[in-house]
Design an enzyme around this catalytic site. Structure first.
Site, PDB file in Angstrom:
ATOM      1  N   LYS A  12     115.442  -3.261  51.881  1.00  0.00           N
ATOM      2  CA  LYS A  12     115.605  -3.216  50.423  1.00  0.00           C
ATOM      3  C   LYS A  12     117.084  -3.396  50.104  1.00  0.00           C
ATOM      4  O   LYS A  12     117.915  -2.592  50.519  1.00  0.00           O
ATOM      5  CB  LYS A  12     115.100  -1.890  49.864  1.00  0.00           C
ATOM      6  CG  LYS A  12     115.207  -1.773  48.351  1.00  0.00           C
ATOM      7  CD  LYS A  12     114.286  -2.781  47.636  1.00  0.00           C
ATOM      8  CE  LYS A  12     112.873  -2.284  47.560  1.00  0.00           C
ATOM      9  NZ  LYS A  12     111.986  -3.186  46.794  1.00  0.00           N
ATOM     10  N   THR A  57     109.595  -1.876  51.830  1.00  0.00           N
ATOM     11  CA  THR A  57     110.959  -1.806  51.294  1.00  0.00           C
ATOM     12  C   THR A  57     111.035  -0.850  50.117  1.00  0.00           C
ATOM     13  O   THR A  57     112.072  -0.229  49.875  1.00  0.00           O
ATOM     14  CB  THR A  57     111.464  -3.198  50.881  1.00  0.00           C
ATOM     15  OG1 THR A  57     110.707  -3.688  49.772  1.00  0.00           O
ATOM     16  CG2 THR A  57     111.370  -4.180  52.047  1.00  0.00           C
ATOM     17  N   ASP A  58     109.934  -0.696  49.380  1.00  0.00           N
ATOM     18  CA  ASP A  58     109.919   0.261  48.281  1.00  0.00           C
ATOM     19  C   ASP A  58     110.079   1.690  48.805  1.00  0.00           C
ATOM     20  O   ASP A  58     110.727   2.525  48.169  1.00  0.00           O
ATOM     21  CB  ASP A  58     108.607   0.139  47.497  1.00  0.00           C
ATOM     22  CG  ASP A  58     108.621   0.959  46.211  1.00  0.00           C
ATOM     23  OD1 ASP A  58     109.399   0.614  45.298  1.00  0.00           O
ATOM     24  OD2 ASP A  58     107.870   1.954  46.133  1.00  0.00           O
ATOM     25  N   PHE A 153     156.286 -21.178  52.210  1.00  0.00           N
ATOM     26  CA  PHE A 153     155.322 -21.913  53.011  1.00  0.00           C
ATOM     27  C   PHE A 153     155.883 -23.296  53.295  1.00  0.00           C
ATOM     28  O   PHE A 153     155.957 -24.139  52.394  1.00  0.00           O
ATOM     29  CB  PHE A 153     153.962 -22.015  52.321  1.00  0.00           C
ATOM     30  CG  PHE A 153     152.880 -22.551  53.218  1.00  0.00           C
ATOM     31  CD1 PHE A 153     152.573 -21.930  54.411  1.00  0.00           C
ATOM     32  CD2 PHE A 153     152.157 -23.682  52.856  1.00  0.00           C
ATOM     33  CE1 PHE A 153     151.571 -22.418  55.247  1.00  0.00           C
ATOM     34  CE2 PHE A 153     151.151 -24.177  53.679  1.00  0.00           C
ATOM     35  CZ  PHE A 153     150.857 -23.542  54.872  1.00  0.00           C
ATOM     36  N   ARG A 170     157.246 -18.992  46.265  1.00  0.00           N
ATOM     37  CA  ARG A 170     155.923 -19.163  45.674  1.00  0.00           C
ATOM     38  C   ARG A 170     155.314 -17.797  45.340  1.00  0.00           C
ATOM     39  O   ARG A 170     155.726 -16.771  45.874  1.00  0.00           O
ATOM     40  CB  ARG A 170     154.984 -19.915  46.614  1.00  0.00           C
ATOM     41  CG  ARG A 170     154.607 -19.151  47.874  1.00  0.00           C
ATOM     42  CD  ARG A 170     153.477 -19.838  48.626  1.00  0.00           C
ATOM     43  NE  ARG A 170     153.105 -19.096  49.840  1.00  0.00           N
ATOM     44  CZ  ARG A 170     152.041 -19.356  50.587  1.00  0.00           C
ATOM     45  NH1 ARG A 170     151.242 -20.358  50.256  1.00  0.00           N
ATOM     46  NH2 ARG A 170     151.756 -18.632  51.670  1.00  0.00           N
ATOM     47  N   GLN A 213     148.799 -15.898  56.856  1.00  0.00           N
ATOM     48  CA  GLN A 213     148.387 -15.415  58.170  1.00  0.00           C
ATOM     49  C   GLN A 213     149.362 -14.352  58.686  1.00  0.00           C
ATOM     50  O   GLN A 213     148.945 -13.329  59.241  1.00  0.00           O
ATOM     51  CB  GLN A 213     148.307 -16.573  59.176  1.00  0.00           C
ATOM     52  CG  GLN A 213     147.130 -17.505  58.963  1.00  0.00           C
ATOM     53  CD  GLN A 213     147.457 -18.674  58.050  1.00  0.00           C
ATOM     54  OE1 GLN A 213     148.320 -18.571  57.174  1.00  0.00           O
ATOM     55  NE2 GLN A 213     146.773 -19.794  58.246  1.00  0.00           N
ATOM     56  N   ASN A 239     143.487 -17.183  49.449  1.00  0.00           N
ATOM     57  CA  ASN A 239     144.791 -17.468  48.841  1.00  0.00           C
ATOM     58  C   ASN A 239     144.555 -17.847  47.377  1.00  0.00           C
ATOM     59  O   ASN A 239     144.080 -18.940  47.071  1.00  0.00           O
ATOM     60  CB  ASN A 239     145.481 -18.614  49.591  1.00  0.00           C
ATOM     61  CG  ASN A 239     146.953 -18.715  49.239  1.00  0.00           C
ATOM     62  OD1 ASN A 239     147.383 -18.198  48.212  1.00  0.00           O
ATOM     63  ND2 ASN A 239     147.717 -19.376  50.086  1.00  0.00           N
ATOM     64  N   HIS A 241     145.699 -19.230  44.457  1.00  0.00           N
ATOM     65  CA  HIS A 241     146.828 -20.108  44.142  1.00  0.00           C
ATOM     66  C   HIS A 241     147.282 -19.944  42.689  1.00  0.00           C
ATOM     67  O   HIS A 241     146.467 -19.875  41.763  1.00  0.00           O
ATOM     68  CB  HIS A 241     146.437 -21.572  44.386  1.00  0.00           C
ATOM     69  CG  HIS A 241     145.989 -21.841  45.789  1.00  0.00           C
ATOM     70  ND1 HIS A 241     146.824 -21.742  46.870  1.00  0.00           N
ATOM     71  CD2 HIS A 241     144.781 -22.206  46.283  1.00  0.00           C
ATOM     72  CE1 HIS A 241     146.160 -22.047  47.978  1.00  0.00           C
ATOM     73  NE2 HIS A 241     144.915 -22.325  47.643  1.00  0.00           N
TER      74      HIS A 241
END
Length: 286
Positions: A12, A57-58, A153, A170, A213, A239, A241
């Site tokens: 569930k 599942t109930d 970078f 950046r 990284q 990332n 941007h």
């Protein structure tokens, strides 16, 4: 053609549960989503439709509600373990249980009034087998962070399809998903959570980043250094941007002051940092 049944599980998903502790005039709440998944002796139900080995599942949903009333909801890791052990021990056909819980924080606004916290979501995934083996993986998701300086970078591979210009200034932004594996022994899940969260934030803010990284590794390394009860940290960091808008048509300069936040596509950085002597997880983390 010869075929056979492969790995399978059922359960569930996303049972919403809010537990209120009413001890005097000051109340406390736990707001969680519980997902259960069971596997074991399930060949007959797949091949012939024989449901004799299937716990509905109930019923799994109802068990979560009933256990919240009977046992309360403390640390989500402990509640997940309680459910997982119950399913495996109470039904002979169930050999393995997986319980995932997400917890949403609320800030107190009065003795019985609360405001939903807009921050990250706390998570856990618990596995438990019939032979008593298990793992507890805690975590968080959507921890959104941003540095307006201290990120570069450049020096990357360039081929005929490369158009990205190198930069020494950046915006670095991401939404951290972190999961960490506990070692054995007595532990405070809440204490580990607070320490590890603080370590991730400190490392993100304090690392002069040459790549996302590098930042990921610094965050994982910091977390392990302050949490000896943790043996491995896995991080997923998109990332997010932020691109400087070209304002030259309007006679204006723009040195990373006005930015366009892009939601897609995005770079996706993933990795794990673990102790050299970290034991094998035993189960998949998912």
């Amino acid at each position: 053609m010869s075929v056979k049944l492969g790995p399978n599980r059922y359960g569930k998903a996303e049972t919403r549960l809010v537990h209120v502790v009413r001890e005097g005039p000051v109340h406390r709440i736990k707001d969680i989503t519980v997902s259960t998944s069971l596997s074991g002796d399930m060949e007959a139900v797949h091949l012939t439709g024989d449901n004799a080995s299937v716990l509905p599942t109930d019923t799994q949903k109802n068990t979560a509600y009933a256990f919240a009333r009977k046992h309360g909801v403390g640390q989500i890791e402990e509640f997940a373990q309680l459910l997982a052990r119950h399913f495996v021990s109470s039904q002979p056909s169930i050999h393995h249980a997986r319980v995932q819980i997400e917890e949403y924080a609320w800030d107190r606004a009065g003795p019985h009034s609360f405001v939903r916290d807009g921050g990250e979501v706390r998570t856990c995934v618990v596995h438990h087998d019939r032979d008593g083996r298990g793992t507890v993986v805690s975590g968080l998701t959507d921890l959104v962070v941003l540095n307006t300086a201290g990120s570069e970078f450049h020096g990357y591979l360039v081929d005929e399809y490369t158009t990205l210009p190198p930069t020494r200034d950046r915006i670095l932004a991401t939404a951290v998903t972190a999961r960490w594996r506990h070692t054995g022994g007595t532990r405070s899940y809440a204490g580990s959570y607070e320490k590890l969260r603080a370590a991730l934030l400190d490392a993100f803010a304090g690392t002069h980043s040459l790549s996302l990284q590098q930042t990921l590794y610094a965050m994982g390394e910091r977390a392990l250094s302050v949490c000896p009860e943790i043996c491995e940290v896995r991080l997923v960091m998109p990332n997010k941007h932020h691109v400087a808008v070209d304002l030259s048509p309007f006679g204006l300069d723009n040195d990373n002051v006005v930015l366009q936040a892009l939601d897609r596509p995005y770079g996706l950085i993933e990795g794990s940092v673990l102790r050299e002597d970290a034991p094998d997880a035993g189960f998949a983390w998912e």
